[in-house]
Design a protein around this motif. Structure first.
Motif, PDB file in Angstrom:
ATOM      1  N   LEU A  24     -21.814   8.520  18.656  1.00  0.00           N
ATOM      2  CA  LEU A  24     -22.985   8.138  17.863  1.00  0.00           C
ATOM      3  C   LEU A  24     -22.575   7.681  16.467  1.00  0.00           C
ATOM      4  CD1 LEU A  24     -25.418  10.995  18.901  1.00  0.00           C
ATOM      5  CD2 LEU A  24     -25.807   8.564  19.296  1.00  0.00           C
ATOM      6  N   ALA A  25     -21.669   8.430  15.844  1.00  0.00           N
ATOM      7  CA  ALA A  25     -21.229   8.075  14.490  1.00  0.00           C
ATOM      8  C   ALA A  25     -20.486   6.749  14.478  1.00  0.00           C
ATOM      9  CB  ALA A  25     -20.340   9.189  13.929  1.00  0.00           C
ATOM     10  N   LEU A  26     -19.660   6.500  15.485  1.00  0.00           N
ATOM     11  CA  LEU A  26     -18.933   5.234  15.569  1.00  0.00           C
ATOM     12  C   LEU A  26     -19.906   4.069  15.696  1.00  0.00           C
ATOM     13  CD1 LEU A  26     -16.408   3.491  15.920  1.00  0.00           C
ATOM     14  CD2 LEU A  26     -16.382   4.133  18.343  1.00  0.00           C
ATOM     15  N   LEU A  27     -20.881   4.176  16.571  1.00  0.00           N
ATOM     16  CA  LEU A  27     -21.862   3.109  16.734  1.00  0.00           C
ATOM     17  C   LEU A  27     -22.646   2.885  15.438  1.00  0.00           C
ATOM     18  CD1 LEU A  27     -23.164   3.952  20.317  1.00  0.00           C
ATOM     19  CD2 LEU A  27     -21.774   1.981  19.660  1.00  0.00           C
ATOM     20  N   GLU A  28     -22.980   3.948  14.763  1.00  0.00           N
ATOM     21  CA  GLU A  28     -23.714   3.828  13.492  1.00  0.00           C
ATOM     22  C   GLU A  28     -22.885   3.077  12.463  1.00  0.00           C
ATOM     23  OE1 GLU A  28     -27.029   4.113  11.254  1.00  0.00           O
ATOM     24  OE2 GLU A  28     -26.886   5.056  13.227  1.00  0.00           O
ATOM     25  N   CYS A  29     -21.603   3.405  12.355  1.00  0.00           N
ATOM     26  CA  CYS A  29     -20.730   2.728  11.397  1.00  0.00           C
ATOM     27  C   CYS A  29     -20.565   1.249  11.718  1.00  0.00           C
ATOM     28  CB  CYS A  29     -19.357   3.404  11.371  1.00  0.00           C
ATOM     29  SG  CYS A  29     -19.318   4.964  10.473  1.00  0.00           S
ATOM     30  N   LEU A  30     -20.599   0.914  12.988  1.00  0.00           N
ATOM     31  CA  LEU A  30     -20.439  -0.476  13.400  1.00  0.00           C
ATOM     32  C   LEU A  30     -21.727  -1.277  13.280  1.00  0.00           C
ATOM     33  CD1 LEU A  30     -18.253   0.070  16.596  1.00  0.00           C
ATOM     34  CD2 LEU A  30     -17.492  -0.838  14.396  1.00  0.00           C
ATOM     35  N   GLY A  31     -22.816  -0.602  12.898  1.00  0.00           N
ATOM     36  CA  GLY A  31     -24.106  -1.282  12.805  1.00  0.00           C
ATOM     37  C   GLY A  31     -24.855  -1.324  14.118  1.00  0.00           C
ATOM     38  N   TYR A  32     -24.434  -0.503  15.080  1.00  0.00           N
ATOM     39  CA  TYR A  32     -25.062  -0.470  16.400  1.00  0.00           C
ATOM     40  C   TYR A  32     -25.774   0.858  16.641  1.00  0.00           C
ATOM     41  CZ  TYR A  32     -21.577  -4.187  17.233  1.00  0.00           C
ATOM     42  OH  TYR A  32     -20.787  -5.303  17.151  1.00  0.00           O
ATOM     43  N   HIS A  73      -8.110   1.370   4.343  1.00  0.00           N
ATOM     44  CA  HIS A  73      -7.934   0.012   4.868  1.00  0.00           C
ATOM     45  C   HIS A  73      -8.395  -0.145   6.311  1.00  0.00           C
ATOM     46  CE1 HIS A  73      -5.245   0.315   1.399  1.00  0.00           C
ATOM     47  NE2 HIS A  73      -5.422  -0.979   1.265  1.00  0.00           N
ATOM     48  N   GLY A  74      -9.022   0.879   6.874  1.00  0.00           N
ATOM     49  CA  GLY A  74      -9.537   0.787   8.229  1.00  0.00           C
ATOM     50  C   GLY A  74      -8.436   0.736   9.266  1.00  0.00           C
ATOM     51  N   ARG A  75      -8.713   0.068  10.368  1.00  0.00           N
ATOM     52  CA  ARG A  75      -7.715  -0.069  11.436  1.00  0.00           C
ATOM     53  C   ARG A  75      -6.767  -1.206  11.075  1.00  0.00           C
ATOM     54  NH1 ARG A  75      -7.099  -2.954  16.356  1.00  0.00           N
ATOM     55  NH2 ARG A  75      -9.125  -4.003  16.130  1.00  0.00           N
ATOM     56  N   ILE A  76      -5.467  -0.921  11.160  1.00  0.00           N
ATOM     57  CA  ILE A  76      -4.471  -1.922  10.800  1.00  0.00           C
ATOM     58  C   ILE A  76      -3.360  -1.942  11.850  1.00  0.00           C
ATOM     59  CG2 ILE A  76      -4.908  -1.738   8.319  1.00  0.00           C
ATOM     60  CD1 ILE A  76      -2.281  -0.100   8.166  1.00  0.00           C
ATOM     61  N   GLY A  77      -2.701  -3.095  11.972  1.00  0.00           N
ATOM     62  CA  GLY A  77      -1.519  -3.219  12.802  1.00  0.00           C
ATOM     63  C   GLY A  77      -0.278  -3.312  11.926  1.00  0.00           C
ATOM     64  N   HIS A 124     -13.814   2.388   6.842  1.00  0.00           N
ATOM     65  CA  HIS A 124     -14.949   3.296   7.040  1.00  0.00           C
ATOM     66  C   HIS A 124     -14.475   4.710   6.708  1.00  0.00           C
ATOM     67  CE1 HIS A 124     -17.824   0.493   8.868  1.00  0.00           C
ATOM     68  NE2 HIS A 124     -16.801  -0.029   9.518  1.00  0.00           N
ATOM     69  N   PRO A 125     -14.345   5.040   5.425  1.00  0.00           N
ATOM     70  CA  PRO A 125     -13.851   6.379   5.075  1.00  0.00           C
ATOM     71  C   PRO A 125     -14.659   7.500   5.710  1.00  0.00           C
ATOM     72  CG  PRO A 125     -13.909   4.970   3.137  1.00  0.00           C
ATOM     73  CD  PRO A 125     -14.593   4.210   4.231  1.00  0.00           C
ATOM     74  N   GLU A 126     -15.979   7.298   5.848  1.00  0.00           N
ATOM     75  CA  GLU A 126     -16.811   8.346   6.438  1.00  0.00           C
ATOM     76  C   GLU A 126     -16.464   8.544   7.911  1.00  0.00           C
ATOM     77  OE1 GLU A 126     -18.979   4.487   7.202  1.00  0.00           O
ATOM     78  OE2 GLU A 126     -17.663   5.326   5.665  1.00  0.00           O
ATOM     79  N   LEU A 127     -16.053   7.490   8.592  1.00  0.00           N
ATOM     80  CA  LEU A 127     -15.684   7.611   9.997  1.00  0.00           C
ATOM     81  C   LEU A 127     -14.341   8.326  10.153  1.00  0.00           C
ATOM     82  CD1 LEU A 127     -16.559   6.956  12.880  1.00  0.00           C
ATOM     83  CD2 LEU A 127     -15.377   4.752  12.677  1.00  0.00           C
ATOM     84  N   VAL A 128     -13.456   8.160   9.191  1.00  0.00           N
ATOM     85  CA  VAL A 128     -12.199   8.917   9.221  1.00  0.00           C
ATOM     86  C   VAL A 128     -12.491  10.414   9.191  1.00  0.00           C
ATOM     87  CG1 VAL A 128     -10.028   9.384   8.018  1.00  0.00           C
ATOM     88  CG2 VAL A 128     -10.891   7.048   8.150  1.00  0.00           C
ATOM     89  N   VAL A 183       0.864  -1.185   0.000  1.00  0.00           N
ATOM     90  CA  VAL A 183       0.000   0.000   0.000  1.00  0.00           C
ATOM     91  C   VAL A 183       0.896   1.229   0.000  1.00  0.00           C
ATOM     92  CG1 VAL A 183      -1.734   1.305   1.282  1.00  0.00           C
ATOM     93  CG2 VAL A 183      -1.838  -1.203   1.233  1.00  0.00           C
ATOM     94  N   LEU A 184       0.553   2.180  -0.844  1.00  0.00           N
ATOM     95  CA  LEU A 184       1.340   3.407  -0.963  1.00  0.00           C
ATOM     96  C   LEU A 184       0.522   4.615  -0.527  1.00  0.00           C
ATOM     97  CD1 LEU A 184       3.076   2.828  -4.435  1.00  0.00           C
ATOM     98  CD2 LEU A 184       4.042   2.475  -2.137  1.00  0.00           C
ATOM     99  N   LEU A 185       1.023   5.315   0.463  1.00  0.00           N
ATOM    100  CA  LEU A 185       0.548   6.640   0.861  1.00  0.00           C
ATOM    101  C   LEU A 185      -0.958   6.701   1.107  1.00  0.00           C
ATOM    102  CD1 LEU A 185       2.744   8.865  -1.498  1.00  0.00           C
ATOM    103  CD2 LEU A 185       3.169   8.232   0.883  1.00  0.00           C
ATOM    104  N   ASP A 186      -1.425   5.848   1.996  1.00  0.00           N
ATOM    105  CA  ASP A 186      -2.811   5.945   2.452  1.00  0.00           C
ATOM    106  C   ASP A 186      -2.877   6.978   3.578  1.00  0.00           C
ATOM    107  OD1 ASP A 186      -5.488   5.529   2.828  1.00  0.00           O
ATOM    108  OD2 ASP A 186      -5.300   3.467   3.566  1.00  0.00           O
ATOM    109  N   SER A 187      -3.918   7.777   3.586  1.00  0.00           N
ATOM    110  CA  SER A 187      -4.126   8.724   4.683  1.00  0.00           C
ATOM    111  C   SER A 187      -4.364   7.948   5.971  1.00  0.00           C
ATOM    112  CB  SER A 187      -5.326   9.622   4.387  1.00  0.00           C
ATOM    113  OG  SER A 187      -5.089  10.411   3.246  1.00  0.00           O
ATOM    114  N   ALA A 188      -3.773   8.418   7.061  1.00  0.00           N
ATOM    115  CA  ALA A 188      -3.827   7.638   8.299  1.00  0.00           C
ATOM    116  C   ALA A 188      -3.651   8.533   9.511  1.00  0.00           C
ATOM    117  CB  ALA A 188      -2.740   6.567   8.289  1.00  0.00           C
ATOM    118  N   TYR A 189      -4.089   7.986  10.657  1.00  0.00           N
ATOM    119  CA  TYR A 189      -3.810   8.566  11.966  1.00  0.00           C
ATOM    120  C   TYR A 189      -3.288   7.448  12.864  1.00  0.00           C
ATOM    121  CZ  TYR A 189      -6.412  12.817  10.802  1.00  0.00           C
ATOM    122  OH  TYR A 189      -6.839  13.983  10.226  1.00  0.00           O
ATOM    123  N   LEU A 190      -2.328   7.800  13.711  1.00  0.00           N
ATOM    124  CA  LEU A 190      -1.817   6.842  14.683  1.00  0.00           C
ATOM    125  C   LEU A 190      -2.773   6.759  15.867  1.00  0.00           C
ATOM    126  CD1 LEU A 190       0.599   5.061  15.701  1.00  0.00           C
ATOM    127  CD2 LEU A 190       1.350   7.108  16.933  1.00  0.00           C
TER     128      LEU A 190
END
Length: 239
Positions: free
Chosen positions: A143-151, A37-41, A114-118, A10-17
């Motif tokens: 609220l937004a996090l729960l919505e993205c998770l289907g909760y 790619h969502g949350r990654i290790g 979840h690009p919208e959650l980013v 993967v090249l130059l994906d936007s990310a936060y630590l």
């Protein structure tokens, strides 16, 4: 989930630590929240070595562009650079930022984009940095996090009768179904006005803020399976 036998590059994906910890003598283990790619290790080999290491760049709340390669669950960070202006959080806002990061680490599955959650996260960090209403920023993110998770919460109708939520009525929120009318002396009851305020993103009065916080803690504790959040403990110990 990635194929354990397939090579990933993967090249130059936007990310936060979200989190990092020391690994062996010179490396770091990272959790990133990425756009595509969502949350990654990842493992950042040699990141702590000398002034040229990546450790100074790999800081929480800093927009990053990250590249990685490898096979299976834990790939190797190959490059990281600043992806925008630093977001500086201070005092209570800093602890709020750690809280957002811990929620993402604990609740967001790996490799689930979840690009919208980013964007929601980015907006929340900006609100914290600007010193806006911190409680409102946190509630909107939760609220937004729960919505993205289907909760997502059911905030418009009585789960038993289907009737519209009445602002002056008292309700109990059942996580598996939604709000139902409560007895007037129920200690965990909340006003319909609070449910409607959460729906609309309004937190105008102390009562709305208190009841909204209590409800969100109740719901999040369910999905966290009762395990306490370290960020809350850190905040309590600092005050």
């Amino acid at each position: 989930m990635p194929d354990a036998g397939a090579a990933t590059r993967v090249l130059l994906d936007s990310a936060y630590l979200l989190h990092r910890r020391d690994y062996r003598e010179t490396s770091l283990l990272l959790e990133l929240f990425t756009l595509q790619h969502g949350r990654i290790g990842l493992i950042a080999k040699g990141a702590r070595r000398g002034k040229a290491g990546l450790a100074p760049i790999l800081q929480p709340f800093r927009p990053l562009l990250a590249s990685w390669a490898g096979r299976g669950e834990l790939a190797t960070l190959t490059h990281a650079e600043a992806g925008g202006a630093d977001i500086r959080l201070r005092h209570t806002a800093l602890f709020c930022g750690f809280y957002l990061n811990e929620l993402l680490v604990r609740l967001l599955p790996l490799h689930d984009p979840h690009p919208e959650l980013v964007e929601v996260y980015r907006t929340a960090l900006a609100g914290l940095a600007a010193g806006r209403d911190l409680e409102a920023v946190l509630r909107r993110f939760e609220l937004a996090l729960l919505e993205c998770l289907g909760y997502g919460l059911q905030l418009t109708a009585d789960a038993q009768t289907g009737d519209a939520i009445q602002p002056d009525r008292l309700y109990i929120y059942r996580i598996d179904t939604g709000p139902i009318i409560a007895d007037s002396d129920d200690p965990v009851a909340l006003h319909g006005a609070t449910l409607l305020a959460l729906r609309d993103g309004r937190f105008d009065t102390p009562e709305l803020r208190t009841e909204s916080k209590r409800l969100m803690r109740h719901v999040l504790a369910h999905y966290l399976e009762g395990r306490p959040l370290k960020s809350r403990e850190l905040f309590r110990n600092s005050t």
